[in-house]
Design a protein around this motif. Structure first.
Motif, PDB file in Angstrom:
ATOM      1  N   THR A 302      -2.782 -13.226   1.047  1.00 45.16           N
ATOM      2  CA  THR A 302      -2.526 -11.804   1.262  1.00 45.16           C
ATOM      3  C   THR A 302      -1.547 -11.637   2.418  1.00 45.16           C
ATOM      4  O   THR A 302      -1.432 -12.502   3.270  1.00 45.16           O
ATOM      5  N   SER A 303      -0.891 -10.499   2.449  1.00 41.20           N
ATOM      6  CA  SER A 303       0.123 -10.249   3.483  1.00 41.20           C
ATOM      7  C   SER A 303      -0.446 -10.347   4.883  1.00 41.20           C
ATOM      8  O   SER A 303       0.236 -10.745   5.805  1.00 41.20           O
ATOM      9  N   ARG A 327       5.406 -11.552  -2.912  1.00 43.01           N
ATOM     10  CA  ARG A 327       6.450 -10.571  -3.228  1.00 43.01           C
ATOM     11  C   ARG A 327       7.682 -10.894  -2.397  1.00 43.01           C
ATOM     12  O   ARG A 327       7.607 -11.659  -1.424  1.00 43.01           O
ATOM     13  N   GLU A 330       7.269 -10.164   1.346  1.00 39.50           N
ATOM     14  CA  GLU A 330       6.384 -11.121   2.015  1.00 39.50           C
ATOM     15  C   GLU A 330       7.134 -12.425   2.294  1.00 39.50           C
ATOM     16  O   GLU A 330       7.031 -13.011   3.377  1.00 39.50           O
TER      17      GLU A 330
ATOM     18  N   MET B   1      -5.489  -4.998   4.474  1.00 34.98           N
ATOM     19  CA  MET B   1      -4.365  -4.701   3.574  1.00 34.98           C
ATOM     20  C   MET B   1      -3.438  -3.711   4.247  1.00 34.98           C
ATOM     21  O   MET B   1      -3.882  -2.779   4.869  1.00 34.98           O
ATOM     22  N   GLU B   2      -2.161  -3.944   4.099  1.00 35.38           N
ATOM     23  CA  GLU B   2      -1.230  -3.050   4.769  1.00 35.38           C
ATOM     24  C   GLU B   2      -1.039  -1.768   3.981  1.00 35.38           C
ATOM     25  O   GLU B   2      -0.731  -0.743   4.516  1.00 35.38           O
ATOM     26  N   ARG B   3      -1.171  -1.925   2.670  1.00 33.17           N
ATOM     27  CA  ARG B   3      -0.857  -0.741   1.865  1.00 33.17           C
ATOM     28  C   ARG B   3      -1.944   0.292   2.064  1.00 33.17           C
ATOM     29  O   ARG B   3      -3.113  -0.003   1.957  1.00 33.17           O
ATOM     30  N   LYS B  31       4.363  -2.966  -8.622  1.00 34.75           N
ATOM     31  CA  LYS B  31       4.869  -4.177  -7.982  1.00 34.75           C
ATOM     32  C   LYS B  31       3.858  -4.762  -7.031  1.00 34.75           C
ATOM     33  O   LYS B  31       3.787  -5.944  -6.817  1.00 34.75           O
TER      34      LYS B  31
END
Lengths: 597, 199
Positions: A302-303, A327, A330, B1-3, B31
């Motif tokens: 994960t990011s 992605r 990232e 999570m960043e989103r 995406k």
């Protein structure tokens, strides 16, 4: 095989170490002015296979000195030579690399139980190479009994590496970890292994400390973490540690604290929530890994996790993200911290944008591999990379010489520009994933693309072609690819002429593998002598017939001409043909579906 | 999570609930999810199919360019193509058919109901979508989430078991984090549920 054979009979006895001045031999033939021990000493410094082969051809003295001083042998095709012949010629081998099945077996084109059994080799090694230290196997069939035999027969055994092998289970690994007291390397790469349990790791004795390389990234069973922790803390020389998917971040942290001197790390699954404290602890642990030059693993990343790695990336030369569906942003954020990167493996989830970031951030890049993130046959998604990504990399990475690129579209113009930017390609493997797809802009075949590659890249040693290709591609290859050693062809060509051009040209060709092309007997038989200078030829789904293969076998008795018969086969077409040179004669262990002609 | 995913409150997050026929990749939301194949059965809309036509020319026997009003026929599988090792091919097969633990198909139990149901979390983009589906499935009203009061005012509270085995209230963490840790759902009922609001 990769060592040359003399035409004269081999001298079994060691020559007299002190050649007397009265000896006739020194007057009648070119003999070395040095006593044998000196020559052997000098030759023992030679490591390159090619150099050693050349040395062995100089004269009988040198041939002998070379064979006594050789400690490592590489056998590219296990059926090209027998273990008896090998051990007779080279008595002092400590390290063996053996490759078995044809490469297309990786893609399910070779039926199971085809062969490449390590068994017969181990039996002979057990008696002749008592001091064997290293065994590296690729595409061989290995059983648990074989691994047990290995573990018990060689007291000095140090390194085992298995890639693309099958036939064994984790029980076999347990034999190795239990009995090999001097083990330094256990490298289990992608194999078809019966993964029963992770108990093998707990079989290392409590006083065992010599491990330097441990790779179990592709094993899925849980190992006992405490046992792993103790192992890592004992093995002060551990340089390479690649754990499997089941390792958590917490566990990874504990391991890093114990082994900050690691050179190569494979992470586990990185999909956990980190508290801020855990985040900074992990970041600090990575910061302490000053020697890290390779990172891999990254299952389920994960990011949030990626920034933790940044401090460790400054000295990275190899980053393997090919199991992480990153992605483009990232990847981009990560690459900013990897200025020294030389090798990068990614999934096409990063798309062209991600590859632009590669071009911008990695000026020292030499190797790029882009794998498909998902099955292009099952997904309706049109993601992935195109010619734009490859172009972007070629503009930014002038040192690029190795590419493996799976893409959904390509153009002749793009490839021409790419090789202009990077003329030093040694390995150019392009896979346009839709078979027979033309240049999407001009609708023309991709002939000119590969023409540009072979004309411009004079150092090219390995080439894989794809897309819509006529015989013209192969004319180019035959005419210009003077250093080409390996050629892979699929769904290409218009007629026999294509294959004929390749066989008439390409003076250094060693491996030719072809599938689903319209090449038939005329092509197969056009330059049959060439096959003796090659390691092997594979042809499947082409137009050769059994009669054509029989003719080849008749003309060239020193080649093994094997046809794999599948059920439903009419007995006329030779659907899968495998031809290779051998000094060991026809296989004695061929299954019923392999016909030796 | 960043989103950041908004749920409940004032932001209706219309985007998340908007019915779209576009190919994934045509909007940012799409995406962000894992590139492993979506199990939804969205078909290419006519405009998008044309776009894909121009990308891969007519010479290509590309099933995606086929009939626009029916599902594109599955492309004929070619053995061993594209040429990647079975290990790698299996690893993306695995990503597609995710194990339950990772939070795709999860069991949903409701207090008092005789049998459990299953939902595919991948189909939903946000909490309102999921909650609406649960409401439909069990014929009940869960109501709106608020950070302070949970599902106060409702007879029902949606909870889930996470990877650590703890029972959590649905809605606290960002959506992406939720679907990656949710192992099963349970709709609590009655006094227990009401009690949660006043914690």
């Amino acid at each position: 095989m990769d060592f040359s054979l003399p035409t004269e009979p081999m001298n079994h006895k060691r020559k007299n170490p002190d050649p007397s001045p009265d000896s006739d031999e020194s007057t009648t033939q070119l003999s070395s002015p040095f006593p044998d021990e000196v020559l052997e000493r000098v030759l023992s410094l030679l490591n390159s296979r090619k150099d050693r082969n050349s040395v062995s051809l100089v004269c009988k003295d040198w041939y002998d000195a070379e064979r006594w001083s050789r400690t490592h042998v590489f056998i590219g095709n296990c059926y090209s030579v027998s273990p008896e012949i090998l051990t007779r010629r080279f008595p002092n081998i400590r390290s063996v690399t053996l490759k078995g099945k044809p490469r297309f077996s990786d893609f399910d084109l070779v039926p199971p139980k085809w062969g490449a059994y390590v068994h017969s080799w181990l039996l002979v090694f057990a008696t002749k190479y008592h001091f064997l230290e290293e065994l590296r196997l690729k595409r061989m069939t290995v059983s648990d009994e074989n691994l047990k035999l290995l573990a018990l027969s060689f007291p000095n055994f140090k390194a085992l590496s298995l890639l693309s092998c099958d036939g064994f289970s984790t029980d076999g690994l347990a034999s190795i970890t239990t009995h090999c007291k001097n083990l330094t390397e256990l490298d289990i790469q992608e194999n078809d292994i019966d993964d029963k349990s992770g108990k093998w790791l707990s079989c290392f004795p409590e006083n065992f400390m010599s491990l330097e390389v441990l790779n179990f990234a592709n094993l899925n069973s849980d190992v006992n973490f405490e046992a792993l922790e103790r192992l890592v803390s004992r093995c002060k020389s551990l340089k390479v540690l690649k754990v499997n998917e089941n390792m958590t971040l917490e566990q990874l942290h504990r391991l890093l604290v114990l082994a900050p001197h690691l050179r190569e790390l494979g992470t586990g699954s990185l999909l956990q929530e980190l508290t801020p404290r855990q985040h900074s602890e992990l970041k600090s642990a990575f910061n302490n890994c000053k020697n890290l030059n390779m990172l891999s693993g990254f299952y389920e990343v994960t990011s949030i996790f990626l920034p933790v790695l940044y401090p460790a990336c400054t000295s990275l030369t190899f980053l393997n993200l090919s199991y992480a569906a990153l992605r483009s942003d990232e990847l981009s954020n990560l690459l900013v911290h990897c200025p020294l990167l030389q090798r990068l493996w990614v999934l096409d989830s990063v798309e062209d944008e991600g590859l632009e970031a590669v071009g911008s951030n990695c000026p020292l890049l030499e190797e790029l591999r882009v794998f498909p993130a998902s099955d292009p046959f099952e997904d309706e998604i049109l993601h992935g990379v195109t010619e734009a990504g490859f172009l972007a990399v070629s503009y930014g990475c002038k040192k690029l010489h190795y590419v493996l690129y799976f893409c959904r579209q390509m153009t002749n113009a793009a490839v021409a520009t790419i090789v202009q930017n990077c003329p030093d390609f040694t390995h150019f493997r392009l896979c346009i994933m839709n078979p027979r797809q033309p240049d999407y802009q001009t609708n023309e075949p991709m002939d000119e693309a590969f023409g540009a590659v072979v004309k411009t890249c004079t150092k090219l040693r390995r080439l894989a072609v794809s897309g819509l290709l006529t015989d013209l591609t192969f004319e180019y290859i035959g005419k210009y690819a003077n250093n080409l050693e390996t050629l892979s062809v699929a769904f290409a060509g218009s007629s026999d002429r294509g294959m004929e051009c390749v066989l008439k040209g390409c003076p250094k060709l060693r491996k030719l593998e072809i599938r689903d092309c319209p090449f038939g007997n005329a092509a197969l038989l056009s330059s049959f002598r060439k096959y003796e200078s090659m390691r092997s030829l594979w042809m499947s789904g082409c137009k050769v017939t059994m009669d054509g293969c029989r003719l080849l076998a008749q003309e060239m008795p020193r080649l093994n001409v094997e046809v794999i018969r599948e059920c439903g086969n009419d007995g006329f077409q030779a659907d899968k043909l495998y031809v290779y040179r051998s000094v060991a004669g026809p296989r004695k262990d061929a299954p019923s579906f392999v016909l030796t002609l | 999570m960043e989103r950041s995913v908004s749920y409940g409150g004032n932001d209706l997050n219309l985007e998340a609930t908007e019915l779209r026929l576009g190919l994934p990749g045509s909007d940012e939301h799409e995406k962000q999810s894992s590139p492993s194949a979506r199990t939804s059965n969205k078909r290419a809309s006519p405009e998008v199919a044309e776009e894909s036509s121009s990308l891969s020319n007519s010479n290509v026997s590309d099933a995606r360019n086929g009939d626009q009003d029916s599902a594109p026929p599955a492309k004929a599988q070619v053995v061993g193509w594209p040429p990647i090792r079975s290990y790698r091919r299996n690893s993306f097969q695995q990503k597609k058919t995710e194990a339950d633990g990772a939070g795709m198909y999860v069991k949903v139990s409701m207090d008092g109901a005789p049998y459990l149901r299953k939902v595919d979390l991948k189909v939903y983009k946000s909490y309102p979508e999921l909650l609406k589906a649960l409401e439909n499935m069990f014929k009940l009203t869960i109501g709106e989430y608020s950070e302070r009061e949970g599902y106060n005012g409702s007879d029902f509270a949606p909870t889930y078991e996470d990877k650590d085995g703890d029972w959590m209230l649905v809605g606290d963490v960002p959506w992406d984090m939720f679907i990656s840790t949710c192992k099963r759902l349970r709709i609590m009922k009655g006094s227990e549920a009401r009690g949660l609001g006043s914690l």
